[in-house]
Design a protein around this motif. Structure first.
Motif, short mmCIF file in Angstrom:
data_model
loop_
_atom_site.label_atom_id
_atom_site.label_comp_id
_atom_site.label_asym_id
_atom_site.label_seq_id
_atom_site.Cartn_x
_atom_site.Cartn_y
_atom_site.Cartn_z
N TRP A 66 87.50 74.33 -13.68
CA TRP A 66 86.53 73.25 -13.57
C TRP A 66 86.58 72.38 -14.82
O TRP A 66 86.59 72.89 -15.94
CB TRP A 66 85.12 73.82 -13.42
N HIS A 67 86.61 71.09 -14.64
CA HIS A 67 86.70 70.17 -15.77
C HIS A 67 86.28 68.78 -15.30
O HIS A 67 86.06 68.56 -14.11
CB HIS A 67 88.13 70.11 -16.33
N PHE A 68 86.16 67.87 -16.22
CA PHE A 68 85.98 66.47 -15.86
C PHE A 68 86.84 65.63 -16.78
O PHE A 68 87.24 66.06 -17.86
CB PHE A 68 84.51 66.03 -15.89
N ASP A 69 87.18 64.43 -16.32
CA ASP A 69 88.11 63.56 -17.04
C ASP A 69 87.33 62.47 -17.78
O ASP A 69 86.52 61.77 -17.17
CB ASP A 69 89.10 62.90 -16.07
N GLY A 70 87.59 62.35 -19.06
CA GLY A 70 86.98 61.24 -19.79
C GLY A 70 85.92 61.64 -20.80
O GLY A 70 85.20 60.79 -21.31
N MET A 71 85.83 62.94 -21.12
CA MET A 71 84.86 63.35 -22.14
C MET A 71 85.23 62.71 -23.48
O MET A 71 86.38 62.78 -23.92
CB MET A 71 84.84 64.86 -22.27
N GLN A 72 84.27 62.09 -24.12
CA GLN A 72 84.56 61.37 -25.37
C GLN A 72 84.50 62.27 -26.59
O GLN A 72 85.26 62.10 -27.53
CB GLN A 72 83.60 60.18 -25.50
N GLY A 73 83.63 63.25 -26.60
CA GLY A 73 83.61 64.24 -27.65
C GLY A 73 83.36 63.67 -29.04
O GLY A 73 82.86 62.56 -29.21
N VAL A 74 83.76 64.46 -30.04
CA VAL A 74 83.46 64.09 -31.42
C VAL A 74 84.29 62.90 -31.91
O VAL A 74 83.98 62.31 -32.94
CB VAL A 74 83.67 65.29 -32.36
N ARG A 75 85.35 62.56 -31.19
CA ARG A 75 86.15 61.39 -31.59
C ARG A 75 85.37 60.09 -31.41
O ARG A 75 85.73 59.08 -31.99
CB ARG A 75 87.44 61.32 -30.77
N TYR A 76 84.34 60.14 -30.60
CA TYR A 76 83.56 58.95 -30.31
C TYR A 76 82.08 59.21 -30.59
O TYR A 76 81.29 59.43 -29.68
CB TYR A 76 83.74 58.53 -28.84
N ASN A 112 82.16 74.82 -25.19
CA ASN A 112 83.19 74.47 -24.22
C ASN A 112 82.48 74.03 -22.94
O ASN A 112 82.07 74.86 -22.12
CB ASN A 112 84.11 75.66 -23.95
N TRP A 113 82.30 72.74 -22.80
CA TRP A 113 81.52 72.20 -21.69
C TRP A 113 82.10 72.60 -20.34
O TRP A 113 81.37 72.84 -19.38
CB TRP A 113 81.44 70.68 -21.80
N PHE A 114 83.41 72.62 -20.23
CA PHE A 114 84.03 72.94 -18.95
C PHE A 114 83.66 74.35 -18.50
O PHE A 114 83.27 74.57 -17.35
CB PHE A 114 85.55 72.82 -19.04
N GLU A 115 83.78 75.30 -19.41
CA GLU A 115 83.48 76.69 -19.08
C GLU A 115 81.99 76.87 -18.78
O GLU A 115 81.61 77.54 -17.82
CB GLU A 115 83.88 77.61 -20.24
#
Length: 208
Positions: A66-76, A112-115
């Motif tokens: 399970w995952h999603f595409d486009g997480m901006q995370g700490v880079r943004y 780990n948001w996906f997990e």
């Protein structure tokens, strides 16, 4: 692969420039996108993924977790308007989470948001399957995963990603007709600084 810069022209290299399926996909998506965002769609980068190969029974073509595409995370640290994607395949449909999920309390620097979000889904339902040859739109918040092939099949998967982010990871396909105006860097994303969970490898990707 980057195919358009903000306010620029779409540049498709061979063989995609003359590929009927790719061009039909782009035409339908762009017509819908213009209705959705008006001229603002021009502010986005466009990235094209084309993946056609045989998928053995019991395996997935793409990310199985399970995952999603486009997480901006700490880079943004200052968040941008989110990415959104359009996907289509001819078989082995993508599986989408059909339940509301609560990300309250999650820290993009530690969790780990996906997990965690995937673990909120019950095993007995609240999932939706995509349909073959149907173009499906999703936002960067849509949790999804690749379905496991019940039998060996040749699968065609295409995705068009609208993003304000610079997708600058090494390993991304370079477009010979459109040089990216950024330096490509190593994949030190999600998994690199987080605890390793089941199914998640140190490259920051699920699966192989």
């Amino acid at each position: 692969m980057l195919i358009k810069l903000p306010r620029g022209e779409i540049r498709l290299p061979s063989p995609y420039a003359t590929h009927t399926a790719v061009n039909d996909l782009l035409e339908q998506i762009l017509a819908f996108e213009q209705q959705l965002l008006g001229d603002d769609w021009e502010d986005y980068h466009l990235y094209l993924t084309v993946d056609c190969r045989s998928v053995p029974a019991g395996h997935t073509q793409r990310n199985p977790g399970w995952h999603f595409d486009g997480m901006q995370g700490v880079r943004y640290p200052k968040k941008l308007p989110i990415c959104h994607q359009y996907v289509v395949s001819n078989s082995i449909p993508t599986e989408y989470a059909g339940a509301p999920l609560d990300a309250g309390g999650l820290d993009e620097r530690k969790d780990n948001w996906f997990e965690v979000l995937g673990g909120m889904l019950p095993e007995d339902g609240l999932r939706e399957l995509g349909q073959p040859y149907r173009i499906e739109a999703m936002s960067a918040y849509q949790l999804h995963r690749a379905s496991v092939a019940e039998e060996t099949a040749q699968r065609m998967f295409m995705r068009l990603d609208f993003s304000l982010k610079q997708q600058d990871r090494l390993g991304n396909t370079r477009n010979p007709l459109l040089a990216a105006p950024w330096v490509f860097v190593g994949r030190t994303s999600l998994g690199a600084s987080l605890p390793t969970e089941t199914g998640f490898n140190r490259s920051g990707r699920y699966g192989a």
